[in-house]
Scaffold this motif. Structure first.
Motif, PDB file in Angstrom:
ATOM      1  N   SER A 156     -30.331 -65.353 -61.283  1.00 40.61           N
ATOM      2  CA  SER A 156     -29.760 -66.577 -61.864  1.00 40.61           C
ATOM      3  C   SER A 156     -30.291 -67.494 -62.897  1.00 40.61           C
ATOM      4  N   GLY A 208     -32.915 -68.214 -66.304  1.00 40.22           N
ATOM      5  CA  GLY A 208     -33.567 -69.751 -66.489  1.00 40.22           C
ATOM      6  C   GLY A 208     -35.249 -70.076 -65.683  1.00 40.22           C
ATOM      7  N   SER A 248     -31.577 -67.728 -69.455  1.00 40.66           N
ATOM      8  CA  SER A 248     -31.135 -68.922 -69.782  1.00 40.66           C
ATOM      9  C   SER A 248     -30.122 -69.448 -68.740  1.00 40.66           C
ATOM     10  N   ASP A 249     -30.170 -70.652 -68.445  1.00 40.71           N
ATOM     11  CA  ASP A 249     -29.617 -71.449 -67.636  1.00 40.71           C
ATOM     12  C   ASP A 249     -28.075 -72.143 -67.575  1.00 40.71           C
ATOM     13  N   ASP A 250     -26.743 -70.966 -68.755  1.00 43.90           N
ATOM     14  CA  ASP A 250     -25.501 -70.992 -69.015  1.00 43.90           C
ATOM     15  C   ASP A 250     -24.837 -70.354 -69.527  1.00 43.90           C
TER      16      ASP A 250
END
Length: 133
Positions: A94, A96, A118-120
């Protein structure tokens, strides 16, 4: 008594030296990569798989859009290998979060998921090993 000990000592040293002359352990590392993009629409790219023959000290260079990383094989044991990463990675797929790692242990016949932190937009790596006897 001292003469016996002195006579045996060189034999012990020769035996220890012979043990260190064995073949270097090797392994096969398979890395499957994909990418998750979640800016406007959520999608995962097609997976790509590459296999590498490694020994201790081997470096695998990975060039992805987000992650330029080198994986270094630190140690090969009987049932696992220890690797380090040149960039911080997140455990799992995932991405992030602040729980980043710079290395991991991968068990023979099993695999680990790591991803860019990273998140996106996330580069996802599934790393498997097969250790040769």
């Amino acid at each position: 008594m001292k003469r016996t000990a002195l006579a045996i000592f060189p034999i012990i040293l020769l035996g220890a030296a012979a043990c260190g002359e064995g073949e270097q352990k090797s392994a096969e590392v398979t890395i499957t990569t994909s990418q998750f993009v979640g800016w406007e629409t959520v999608e995962t790219t097609e997976e790509a798989t590459e296999t590498y023959q490694v020994t201790e000290g081997s470096e695998i260079k990975i060039d992805r859009s987000l992650t330029d990383m080198t994986i270094t094989v630190e140690e090969i044991n009987e049932d696992s290998i220890e690797v380090s990463f040149s960039s911080a990675m997140a455990a799992g797929t995932s991405g992030g979060g602040s729980d980043t790692i710079f290395g991991t242990i991968i068990r023979d016949g099993q695999g680990v998921d790591i991803s860019s932190p990273s998140d996106d937009q996330v580069d996802i790596f599934f790393i498997e090993v097969d250790i040769y006897d």
